[in-house]
Design an enzyme around this catalytic site. Structure first.
Site, PDB file in Angstrom:
ATOM      1  CG  HIS A 182      -3.584   8.324   8.842  1.00 27.05           C
ATOM      2  ND1 HIS A 182      -4.494   7.568   8.140  1.00 27.05           N
ATOM      3  CD2 HIS A 182      -2.436   8.275   8.125  1.00 27.05           C
ATOM      4  CE1 HIS A 182      -3.921   7.070   7.055  1.00 27.05           C
ATOM      5  NE2 HIS A 182      -2.673   7.498   7.018  1.00 27.05           N
ATOM      6  CB  CYS A 226      -0.904  -0.004   1.235  1.00 28.88           C
ATOM      7  SG  CYS A 226      -1.817   1.512   1.524  1.00 28.88           S
TER       8      CYS A 226
END
Length: 758
Positions: free
Chosen positions: A674, A4
């Site tokens: 985040h 990712c």
């Protein structure tokens, strides 16, 4: 292996989904995860030998030598989340890795594309991007070390002369300068070599490096004072890599196969590439250099502003290549004739590229990986001393955004210097020449440099931001590969037929180990379905899963930008937490559904949730927001109630910048925005629900109804937010757990459910 590039959440989600799918299909599975800090739950030789298949997804070159003889499947990381059952079935008929002559033991990206049997388009583009990022990541230390040593030696031992900044012969600082020069001489060969390595594996390393050396030594192809520079190095890297891939396809007798990757392929590829560059590519480059010089000579009588802009464009284009050298030598050659203003234009443009790129990493820090930010600081320092090569790593990683921005800033600086009549008496550029008294018109010289650097920085940030938004939109619209081309390779042995049930190896987390350069985290998955005749007879099957690291970009690039590994320090075992509370997946203890009425523990709150970062203060049962930006702001204000948020606006800005790099909507009605920022003084985690759901651009198109927000200060960002992300990502793949969160009646019930995360 799966990866990712913009974070690690999808990595662990894919691992968890595959483990669940293997269990439901009656297969045994083991998951290896590899972040930038190293491998966890590493597959042993026995694991690989016994596995019938290995699925790998990675956004950078990985060594696949341990998977030779296994079958290979390539998919995007999103496939591991969305279609894990299909992957386990498909790996049984995937092609064998290493079966062709000359494949060798390496694990280049090209092998992944050859072994693809999976979904996901744009495989070749992905390979090219990863190869470029691989070369840049290895080049950066040479740029930084070489550039800083040269800058320090010039600052402390240099003085202005008619020939430029010179260091006293035989002095200590001359030795320091020579060492730095060696670093610069190796910079382009390293870039070229590791681009080639990522495409063609180890046999491509030598031809790539030698090709890069030829590209930077113009005397080999008729250019005495210039060379093809870093652009030539990129060209030789790709040529070497794909040439080796092509040679590998040539069928040779079995007795010759062992010497192919170590003798035949490197010699043939190096010779062919070297001669091709010298006799074919070198001539046009030399022709361009000669004719550009003549063209500039005919412009000496034109407007100083126009000439300055043209020289600035040329200086900024290829930073040491033929176009740059043409402009520089044109300016320096006129000094002896008494025309110092042309060199003044060049001197103002020379530092703009490294100063502008370094400034860009400060203006929008979260568009860059940690390695890129560190390189940006070094580039700022190099820019002060007129070392334009400090911007090469940025130009190599994002040429479509950085080179135009560099050229615009260089043109502005050159035009301003020309308009003001700035003169430079030495053939060198940057603020250092003004400090040493070689510049006439110092105030306007600094004005030109500063304005040019600011233009470059702002243009770079704007173009990179636009590019990242387009990538994010394309990923969200396609609902496909979340990593902008993440690639999965699976290797498997003999395919087993469908058979009886088997045991499932739960993922076990090993201690992290140190790893090299990389910006990202990934998951690699090897799947084995039956072993030979046993599988055919309906025996138990086995699955090995490996996870690979991700770059950047760019980390994303390049990438992404998170680029760190994860240490998972807790695993749910028997449905009972450390306080003795029932946290089993049947939902009967965590929410008090069927506990004894006399049991006082069923309403007790967990002592800590997510290491104490998530508290009752940071939980909201229902969001008021109906859009992503409004939801992030609402979550930031919720976190501010803890007193740990010093600047709500900055926290919101950083979180939205992270979203621009790639959505944090993970699918399954989950979003985990985040941020790493000093707008918070300590790590804080918030949680809220949305009854109607919020469009977060998730992979599967679902609206986010469970929203977590993680914010950590820069000093803690190395592991804390990644550890929390990993824990959340794994646990949230449990549908029963998500249902308990959705059904929890109040904050206390929510906290009891979240207390299960270990």
């Amino acid at each position: 292996m799966t990866a990712c590039p913009t974070g690690i959440a999808h990595t662990y989600m894919a691992a968890e989904k595959l483990a669940q799918a293997a269990q439901s299909l009656g297969h045994e599975i083991k998951v290896e995860t590899q972040g930038s800090i190293g491998a966890e739950n590493v597959l042993s030789d026995n694991d690989v030998r016994d596995a019938d298949g290995v699925i790998i997804a990675a956004d950078k070159d990985v060594d696949r030598s341990r998977f030779v003889g296994k079958k290979v499947l390539a998919v995007g990381v999103a496939e591991g989340i969305r279609h894990p059952e299909q992957l386990i079935e498909r790996v049984q008929s995937a092609p064998v890795y290493g079966g062709e002559a000359g494949d060798g033991a390496g694990g280049g990206a090209a092998a992944a594309s050859r072994g693809t049997g999976g979904a996901g388009g744009g495989k070749e583009r992905s390979v090219a991007y990863k190869a470029l990022m691989n070369g840049v990541s290895y080049m950066i230390p040479f740029v930084v070390v070489g550039g800083l040593l040269i800058a320090i030696s010039l600052a402390l031992g240099g003085h202005a002369t008619p020939e430029g900044l010179k260091i006293a012969p035989g002095s200590f600082w001359e030795d320091v300068n020579n060492i730095g020069t060696i670093g610069f001489q190796l910079m382009v060969p390293i870039l070229s070599g590791y681009i080639a390595y990522a495409i063609g594996d180890r046999p491509a390393l030598v031809p790539g490096m030698i090709g890069g050396w030829i590209a930077t030594h113009g005397e080999l192809y008729g250019m005495k004072d210039a060379s093809a520079g870093f652009i030539g190095g990129i060209v030789t890297g790709f040529l070497a890599g794909y040439l080796v891939v092509w040679i590998k396809k040539v069928k040779v007798p079995r007795f010759a196969q062992p010497i192919m990757p170590i003798i035949v392929i490197p010699i043939v590829a190096t010779t062919a590439l070297g001669l091709f560059f010298i006799y074919v590519l070198g001539k046009p480059i030399s022709w361009v250099f000669t004719h550009l010089t003549g063209w500039l000579s005919g412009m000496t009588g034109t407007s100083a502003i126009v000439l300055g802009a043209i020289l600035g464009l040329m200086i900024a284009f290829d930073m040491g290549g033929p176009v740059n050298k043409t402009a520089f030598l044109f300016g320096s050659g006129l000094i002896a004739s008494g025309n110092q203003t042309v060199m003044g234009m060049c001197a103002a443009a020379i530092p703009v590229m490294p100063l502008g790129q370094g400034l860009a990493t400060l203006i929008r820090r979260h568009l860059y990986s940690e390695q890129e930010r560190e390189t940006g600081m070094a580039a700022l320092f190099m820019g002060l001393f007129g070392i334009s090569e400090g911007a090469i790593p940025f130009a190599a990683a994002r040429p479509a955004q950085v080179i135009p921005a560099n050229m615009l800033g260089g043109a502005v600086a050159g035009a301003l210097a020309g308009m003001a009549g700035v003169a430079d008496a030495v053939p060198h550029g940057g603020p250092i020449v003004a400090v040493l008294g070689a510049v006439d018109g110092v105030p306007m010289f600094f004005v030109a440099v500063v304005i040019g650097a600011v233009v470059t920085a702002l243009t770079t940030v704007a173009l990179v931001d636009i590019a990242e938004r387009r990538k994010s939109g394309a990923r969200g619209g396609a609902g496909g590969d979340t990593g902008g081309g993440a690639e999965v390779v699976a290797a498997a042995g003999a395919a087993g037929a469908a058979g009886g049930a088997s045991s499932v190896a739960e993922p076990v987390v090993a201690e992290p180990v140190a790893a090299g350069v990389g910006t990202g985290a990934g998951v690699g998955i090897g799947v084995g379905v039956g072993v030979g005749a046993e599988a055919a007879a309906g025996g138990a099957s086995r699955t090995a899963v490996a996870v690979a690291p991700v770059p950047g970009p760019a980390a994303e690039p390049g990438q992404g930008p998170d680029g760190d590994g994860v240490d998972i320090d807790g695993v749910e075992t028997d449905g009972v937490d450390t306080d003795g509370n029932d946290v089993s997946r049947d939902g009967q203890g965590a929410d008090g559904g069927n506990n004894s009425a006399g049991d006082s523990d069923d309403t007790a709150l967990p002592a800590e949730v997510l290491s104490g970062y998530l508290t009752e203060q940071t939980v909201k049962t229902q969001l008021d927001a109906d859009g992503k930006e409004a939801a992030i702001r609402e979550m930031a204000e919720l976190a501010a109630g803890t007193g740990k948020v010093a600047d709500v606006e900055e926290l919101v800005r950083v979180a939205l910048a992270r979203e621009a790099q790639g959505t944090t909507g993970l699918g399954e009605e989950i979003a985990i925005p985040h941020a790493k920022t000093d707008a918070v003084t300590a790590p804080v985690v918030g949680f809220a629900r949305s009854a109607d759901g919020i469009d977060w651009g998730s992979l599967d198109g679902t609206l986010a109804k469970l929203v977590f927000m993680i914010a950590v200060p820069e000093a803690a960002a190395g592991d804390e937010h990644l550890r929390i992300l990993a824990l959340l990502s794994r646990k949230l793949m449990d549908a029963d757990f998500r249902a308990r969160l959705q059904g929890a009646e109040d904050k206390a019930a929510i906290l009891r459910a979240l207390g299960e995360i270990r």
